[in-house]
Design a protein around this motif. Structure first.
Motif, PDB file in Angstrom:
ATOM      1  N   LYS A 107       0.822  -1.256  -0.107  1.00 38.41           N
ATOM      2  CA  LYS A 107       0.093   0.026  -0.056  1.00 38.41           C
ATOM      3  C   LYS A 107       0.949   1.230   0.166  1.00 38.41           C
ATOM      4  N   LEU A 108       1.681   1.309   0.713  1.00 42.42           N
ATOM      5  CA  LEU A 108       2.773   2.488   1.160  1.00 42.42           C
ATOM      6  C   LEU A 108       3.544   2.568  -0.471  1.00 42.42           C
ATOM      7  N   ALA A 109       3.921   1.626  -1.003  1.00 44.26           N
ATOM      8  CA  ALA A 109       4.728   1.818  -2.336  1.00 44.26           C
ATOM      9  C   ALA A 109       3.744   2.110  -3.462  1.00 44.26           C
ATOM     10  N   SER A 110       2.458   1.682  -3.351  1.00 46.96           N
ATOM     11  CA  SER A 110       1.596   2.342  -4.445  1.00 46.96           C
ATOM     12  C   SER A 110       1.065   3.608  -4.024  1.00 46.96           C
ATOM     13  N   ASP A 111       1.278   4.295  -2.899  1.00 49.23           N
ATOM     14  CA  ASP A 111       1.060   5.756  -2.316  1.00 49.23           C
ATOM     15  C   ASP A 111       2.456   6.388  -2.997  1.00 49.23           C
ATOM     16  N   GLY A 112       3.418   5.863  -3.492  1.00 47.77           N
ATOM     17  CA  GLY A 112       4.552   6.550  -3.520  1.00 47.77           C
ATOM     18  C   GLY A 112       5.676   6.749  -2.836  1.00 47.77           C
ATOM     19  N   LEU A 113       5.442   6.338  -1.608  1.00 45.72           N
ATOM     20  CA  LEU A 113       6.606   6.164  -0.654  1.00 45.72           C
ATOM     21  C   LEU A 113       7.812   5.590  -1.070  1.00 45.72           C
ATOM     22  N   THR A 114       9.094   6.055  -0.848  1.00 43.95           N
ATOM     23  CA  THR A 114      10.390   5.629  -0.966  1.00 43.95           C
ATOM     24  C   THR A 114      10.472   4.419  -0.250  1.00 43.95           C
ATOM     25  N   PRO A 115      11.311   3.526  -0.442  1.00 46.56           N
ATOM     26  CA  PRO A 115      11.805   2.366   0.097  1.00 46.56           C
ATOM     27  C   PRO A 115      12.235   2.989   1.645  1.00 46.56           C
ATOM     28  N   GLU A 116      12.878   3.793   1.697  1.00 47.79           N
ATOM     29  CA  GLU A 116      13.319   4.294   3.140  1.00 47.79           C
ATOM     30  C   GLU A 116      12.095   4.580   4.032  1.00 47.79           C
ATOM     31  N   GLU A 117      11.265   5.366   3.331  1.00 45.69           N
ATOM     32  CA  GLU A 117      10.023   5.611   4.097  1.00 45.69           C
ATOM     33  C   GLU A 117       9.149   4.554   4.480  1.00 45.69           C
ATOM     34  N   ILE A 118       9.088   3.699   3.701  1.00 46.03           N
ATOM     35  CA  ILE A 118       8.348   2.366   4.076  1.00 46.03           C
ATOM     36  C   ILE A 118       9.031   1.487   5.072  1.00 46.03           C
ATOM     37  N   LYS A 119      10.195   1.563   4.983  1.00 40.75           N
ATOM     38  CA  LYS A 119      10.882   0.849   6.202  1.00 40.75           C
ATOM     39  C   LYS A 119      10.875   1.600   7.372  1.00 40.75           C
ATOM     40  N   ARG A 120      10.984   2.875   7.417  1.00 43.48           N
ATOM     41  CA  ARG A 120      10.413   3.746   8.655  1.00 43.48           C
ATOM     42  C   ARG A 120       9.156   3.331   9.108  1.00 43.48           C
ATOM     43  N   ALA A 121       8.215   3.174   8.139  1.00 41.70           N
ATOM     44  CA  ALA A 121       6.906   3.027   8.875  1.00 41.70           C
ATOM     45  C   ALA A 121       6.622   1.757   9.160  1.00 41.70           C
ATOM     46  N   THR A 122       7.263   0.960   8.572  1.00 46.31           N
ATOM     47  CA  THR A 122       7.117  -0.654   9.037  1.00 46.31           C
ATOM     48  C   THR A 122       7.967  -1.255  10.222  1.00 46.31           C
ATOM     49  N   ASP A 123       9.029  -0.507  10.552  1.00 44.28           N
ATOM     50  CA  ASP A 123       9.957  -1.118  11.309  1.00 44.28           C
ATOM     51  C   ASP A 123       9.413  -1.592  12.740  1.00 44.28           C
ATOM     52  N   PRO A 124       8.488  -0.690  13.400  1.00 43.41           N
ATOM     53  CA  PRO A 124       7.946  -1.009  14.606  1.00 43.41           C
ATOM     54  C   PRO A 124       7.058  -2.394  14.508  1.00 43.41           C
ATOM     55  N   LEU A 125       6.267  -2.546  13.219  1.00 42.94           N
ATOM     56  CA  LEU A 125       5.699  -3.870  13.221  1.00 42.94           C
ATOM     57  C   LEU A 125       6.744  -4.848  13.040  1.00 42.94           C
ATOM     58  N   LYS A 126       7.819  -4.694  12.287  1.00 38.22           N
ATOM     59  CA  LYS A 126       8.620  -5.800  12.238  1.00 38.22           C
ATOM     60  C   LYS A 126       9.337  -6.212  13.401  1.00 38.22           C
ATOM     61  N   THR A 127       9.543  -5.274  14.257  1.00 38.01           N
ATOM     62  CA  THR A 127      10.193  -5.418  15.892  1.00 38.01           C
ATOM     63  C   THR A 127       9.339  -6.315  16.530  1.00 38.01           C
ATOM     64  N   PHE A 128       7.765  -6.050  16.633  1.00 37.54           N
ATOM     65  CA  PHE A 128       6.996  -6.792  17.365  1.00 37.54           C
ATOM     66  C   PHE A 128       7.096  -8.298  16.537  1.00 37.54           C
ATOM     67  N   THR A 129       7.003  -8.243  15.364  1.00 36.71           N
ATOM     68  CA  THR A 129       6.929  -9.732  14.668  1.00 36.71           C
ATOM     69  C   THR A 129       8.125 -10.428  14.878  1.00 36.71           C
ATOM     70  N   LEU A 130       9.291  -9.986  15.145  1.00 35.73           N
ATOM     71  CA  LEU A 130      10.452 -10.391  15.401  1.00 35.73           C
ATOM     72  C   LEU A 130      10.331 -10.978  16.852  1.00 35.73           C
ATOM     73  N   GLN A 131       9.951 -10.385  17.894  1.00 35.61           N
ATOM     74  CA  GLN A 131       9.687 -10.770  19.154  1.00 35.61           C
ATOM     75  C   GLN A 131       8.768 -11.936  19.351  1.00 35.61           C
ATOM     76  N   ILE A 132       7.694 -12.122  18.512  1.00 39.22           N
ATOM     77  CA  ILE A 132       6.775 -13.301  18.397  1.00 39.22           C
ATOM     78  C   ILE A 132       7.882 -14.437  17.911  1.00 39.22           C
TER      79      ILE A 132
END
Length: 66
Positions: free
Chosen positions: A28-53
């Motif tokens: 969704k973020l890519a289709s909205d035109g965000l850069t890979p860096e912006e996408i990473k910044r937006a999804t890093d908190p979710l990835k951290t939670f996922t890594l914990q699980i």
């Protein structure tokens, strides 16, 4: 900490759900035109939670010999 097989199964389902959610958000973020860096910044908190699980699942598997 996962204490039994029921919690293990729930954690596996949560892990699958989180991974799917992250993929959906990234698309969704890519289709909205965000850069890979912006996408990473937006999804890093979710990835951290996922890594914990994931770490909890791996610890349970090791402890139970799965």
């Amino acid at each position: 900490m996962i204490k039994n097989s029921t919690e293990y199964k729930i954690s596996l389902d949560r892990l699958d759900g989180q991974n799917q959610r992250i993929a959906d958000i990234q698309k969704k973020l890519a289709s909205d035109g965000l850069t890979p860096e912006e996408i990473k910044r937006a999804t890093d908190p979710l990835k951290t939670f996922t890594l914990q699980i994931q770490e909890e699942v791996e610890a349970y598997k090791k402890r139970e010999g799965l």
